[in-house]
Design a protein around this motif. Structure first.
Motif, PDB file in Angstrom:
ATOM      1  N   GLN A  37       0.826  -1.199   0.000  1.00  0.00           N
ATOM      2  CA  GLN A  37       0.000   0.000   0.000  1.00  0.00           C
ATOM      3  C   GLN A  37       0.862   1.251   0.000  1.00  0.00           C
ATOM      4  O   GLN A  37       0.556   2.231  -0.687  1.00  0.00           O
ATOM      5  CB  GLN A  37      -0.915  -0.015   1.228  1.00  0.00           C
ATOM      6  N   PHE A  38       1.958   1.224   0.759  1.00  0.00           N
ATOM      7  CA  PHE A  38       2.844   2.379   0.787  1.00  0.00           C
ATOM      8  C   PHE A  38       3.546   2.540  -0.565  1.00  0.00           C
ATOM      9  O   PHE A  38       3.677   3.651  -1.086  1.00  0.00           O
ATOM     10  CB  PHE A  38       3.879   2.224   1.905  1.00  0.00           C
ATOM     11  N   GLU A 125     -15.379   2.829  -3.542  1.00  0.00           N
ATOM     12  CA  GLU A 125     -13.924   2.884  -3.490  1.00  0.00           C
ATOM     13  C   GLU A 125     -13.353   2.895  -4.893  1.00  0.00           C
ATOM     14  O   GLU A 125     -14.031   2.555  -5.871  1.00  0.00           O
ATOM     15  CB  GLU A 125     -13.383   1.666  -2.721  1.00  0.00           C
ATOM     16  N   ILE A 126     -12.080   3.318  -4.980  1.00  0.00           N
ATOM     17  CA  ILE A 126     -11.356   3.294  -6.240  1.00  0.00           C
ATOM     18  C   ILE A 126     -10.726   1.920  -6.409  1.00  0.00           C
ATOM     19  O   ILE A 126     -10.036   1.422  -5.518  1.00  0.00           O
ATOM     20  CB  ILE A 126     -10.272   4.388  -6.275  1.00  0.00           C
ATOM     21  N   VAL A 127     -10.979   1.289  -7.552  1.00  0.00           N
ATOM     22  CA  VAL A 127     -10.512  -0.071  -7.804  1.00  0.00           C
ATOM     23  C   VAL A 127      -9.523  -0.049  -8.967  1.00  0.00           C
ATOM     24  O   VAL A 127      -9.801   0.526 -10.021  1.00  0.00           O
ATOM     25  CB  VAL A 127     -11.696  -1.007  -8.136  1.00  0.00           C
ATOM     26  N   VAL A 187      -7.494  12.741  -6.036  1.00  0.00           N
ATOM     27  CA  VAL A 187      -8.398  13.010  -4.929  1.00  0.00           C
ATOM     28  C   VAL A 187      -7.745  14.062  -4.038  1.00  0.00           C
ATOM     29  O   VAL A 187      -6.538  14.011  -3.782  1.00  0.00           O
ATOM     30  CB  VAL A 187      -8.675  11.723  -4.124  1.00  0.00           C
ATOM     31  N   ARG A 188      -8.510  15.022  -3.601  1.00  0.00           N
ATOM     32  CA  ARG A 188      -7.956  16.062  -2.734  1.00  0.00           C
ATOM     33  C   ARG A 188      -7.353  15.428  -1.478  1.00  0.00           C
ATOM     34  O   ARG A 188      -7.965  14.574  -0.846  1.00  0.00           O
ATOM     35  CB  ARG A 188      -9.043  17.065  -2.338  1.00  0.00           C
ATOM     36  N   HIS A 189      -6.143  15.874  -1.137  1.00  0.00           N
ATOM     37  CA  HIS A 189      -5.391  15.369   0.017  1.00  0.00           C
ATOM     38  C   HIS A 189      -5.048  13.893  -0.152  1.00  0.00           C
ATOM     39  O   HIS A 189      -4.866  13.177   0.847  1.00  0.00           O
ATOM     40  CB  HIS A 189      -6.172  15.574   1.317  1.00  0.00           C
ATOM     41  N   ALA A 190      -4.961  13.415  -1.399  1.00  0.00           N
ATOM     42  CA  ALA A 190      -4.645  12.001  -1.621  1.00  0.00           C
ATOM     43  C   ALA A 190      -3.247  11.670  -1.127  1.00  0.00           C
ATOM     44  O   ALA A 190      -3.009  10.594  -0.579  1.00  0.00           O
ATOM     45  CB  ALA A 190      -4.780  11.658  -3.101  1.00  0.00           C
ATOM     46  N   ARG A 363       0.176   8.080   4.415  1.00  0.00           N
ATOM     47  CA  ARG A 363      -0.751   7.561   3.400  1.00  0.00           C
ATOM     48  C   ARG A 363      -2.208   7.682   3.847  1.00  0.00           C
ATOM     49  O   ARG A 363      -3.072   6.963   3.363  1.00  0.00           O
ATOM     50  CB  ARG A 363      -0.430   6.093   3.098  1.00  0.00           C
ATOM     51  N   ARG A 364      -2.492   8.598   4.760  1.00  0.00           N
ATOM     52  CA  ARG A 364      -3.853   8.763   5.258  1.00  0.00           C
ATOM     53  C   ARG A 364      -4.812   9.199   4.157  1.00  0.00           C
ATOM     54  O   ARG A 364      -6.025   9.025   4.275  1.00  0.00           O
ATOM     55  CB  ARG A 364      -3.883   9.779   6.396  1.00  0.00           C
ATOM     56  N   GLY A 365      -4.279   9.763   3.061  1.00  0.00           N
ATOM     57  CA  GLY A 365      -5.132  10.207   1.967  1.00  0.00           C
ATOM     58  C   GLY A 365      -5.876   9.084   1.280  1.00  0.00           C
ATOM     59  O   GLY A 365      -6.841   9.328   0.545  1.00  0.00           O
ATOM     60  N   LEU A 366      -5.456   7.830   1.500  1.00  0.00           N
ATOM     61  CA  LEU A 366      -6.165   6.703   0.905  1.00  0.00           C
ATOM     62  C   LEU A 366      -7.585   6.568   1.445  1.00  0.00           C
ATOM     63  O   LEU A 366      -8.421   5.895   0.844  1.00  0.00           O
ATOM     64  CB  LEU A 366      -5.384   5.409   1.171  1.00  0.00           C
TER      65      LEU A 366
END
Length: 390
Positions: A37-38, A125-127, A187-190, A363-366
């Motif tokens: 994820q990171f 969610e984004i896939v 996405v804003r703040h992604a 990675r909180r923007g996820l």
């Protein structure tokens, strides 16, 4: 029966060994997905430094660099083996990593989209999937009401790039226009800001430096004992050299994964007011059905594309050398930790846990979702016409 014995010394070595052996399975279990994820949103050297300080999931990082670097020989070594039960023989092992398509690694590990890998909004969610639903960026110039795609907007000076010059437009603009829109990066703040990432990277360097310095003081200045005896002479040098090799190897692997993609940032040209959007038509991709949505983006656009052909590039060499460096460093570090006072193991484990939290914070923007409007399937053009008429 032997009489009970007492000791004033805390059994730190036994505690350390038990703690490490108990936590290691958990770290291995959760480290893979956290690390992937990171890596999937790594865009620069700040992300690489964050990855290398108190690294978690080192084997995942190594395997990811090998998959992205395109080294078939190493892919065969780290191939994922599928177990398929049959009567005779009982287990058939099939190596699939060595023959996986490039788009598979791109889908799982990279931030880029392309003609083979796309991002779709499911409604929740984004896939990321392998496929091409024929989606493109649409850019509304609010100053005159005209609608452009990415290429025409750039050529008519509606938007401008801060990463490339006009002389290079013939090379990268058509590629970006053909690639699927990257929803996650827009996405804003992604993603955390550049300054914030470097702030956390500096914090990581300080913490990792602390984990290297304190065992040195404990060994040579404070003369802490190891199981009642002086620490072996090879203990701290092995720990120091091994840790530095692990950091260098993970840093190189991170650069392979991050550097093989190219990011382009577009912003409104001077005096222009734009609205970016993606019109997602109803489609079935990889056996999954996605409804129609209008996904409104910010006034800027960020794209990420995969290098056209990294084969025979320095990324392959870097992936091989970084892999070897990290593996050798891990073995040397482990030998050193076993010889040092138990506090060195606990300190290094603590730094790893702290940096795992820091990377999750970066990675909180996820958790943020794009601004999307549901459209009746098959009426995408009608919705767009109404939107332009507002």
């Amino acid at each position: 029966m032997n009489p009970p014995t007492s000791s004033d010394e805390f059994a730190g070595d036994e505690f350390s060994n038990n703690l490490f052996s108990d936590l290691a399975p958990l770290l291995t279990l959760f480290g893979e997905q956290v690390t992937k994820q990171f890596l999937s949103l790594s865009l620069g050297w700040a992300d690489n430094v964050l990855l290398a300080m108190g690294p978690l999931g080192i084997m995942t990082i190594i395997v990811s660099a090998i998959r992205v670097g395109g080294i078939k020989q190493l892919k065969a070594v780290v191939g994922r083996w599928d177990c398929r039960h049959r009567v005779e023989p009982p287990i058939i092992l099939t190596c699939i990593r060595a023959r996986e398509s490039r788009s598979t690694a791109e889908q799982e590990l990279l931030s880029s989209t392309s003609a083979d890998v796309c991002e779709l909004w499911s409604g929740r969610e984004i896939v990321r999937l392998i496929g091409n639903p024929q989606m493109k960026w649409l850019i509304l110039d609010k100053t005159d009401g005209k609608l452009h795609d990415l290429q025409s907007a750039y050529q008519t000076n509606v938007i401008q790039s801060d990463t490339k010059s006009r002389s290079d437009e013939s090379e990268f603009i058509p590629t970006l226009s053909d690639a699927a829109p990257n929803l996650a990066l827009n996405v804003r703040h992604a993603t955390a800001s550049h300054k914030e990432l470097w702030f956390w990277a500096v914090i990581g360097v300080v913490l990792q430096g602390t984990a290297l310095v304190i065992p040195g003081f404990a060994t040579y200045r404070w003369a802490w004992l190891k199981a009642g005896a002086p620490v072996a002479g090879y203990g701290y040098p092995c720990f120091l050299v091994g840790t530095l090799l692990v950091i260098a190897g993970v840093l190189g692997c991170g650069h392979v994964i991050e550097g093989i993609t190219t990011e382009h940032n577009f912003e409104p040209a001077y005096g222009k007011d734009i609205q970016s959007l993606v019109l997602q038509r109803s489609a079935t991709v990889a056996d999954q059905h996605f409804s129609s949505y209008a996904i409104l983006g910010p006034s800027w656009i960020r794209t990420s594309t995969l290098e056209s052909d990294p084969k025979d590039s320095y990324f392959s060499i870097l992936a091989a050398t970084s892999t070897l460096t990290a593996l050798v460093g891990f073995v040397i570090q482990f030998v050193g930790l076993r010889a040092l006072h138990w506090s060195a193991t606990i300190l290094q484990l603590g730094i790893t846990l702290v940096m795992t939290g820091v990377r999750a914070r970066a990675r909180r923007g996820l958790a943020f979702d794009p601004t999307a409007t549901r459209i009746l399937d098959g009426h995408e053009k009608a919705w767009l016409a109404l939107y332009l008429g507002e």
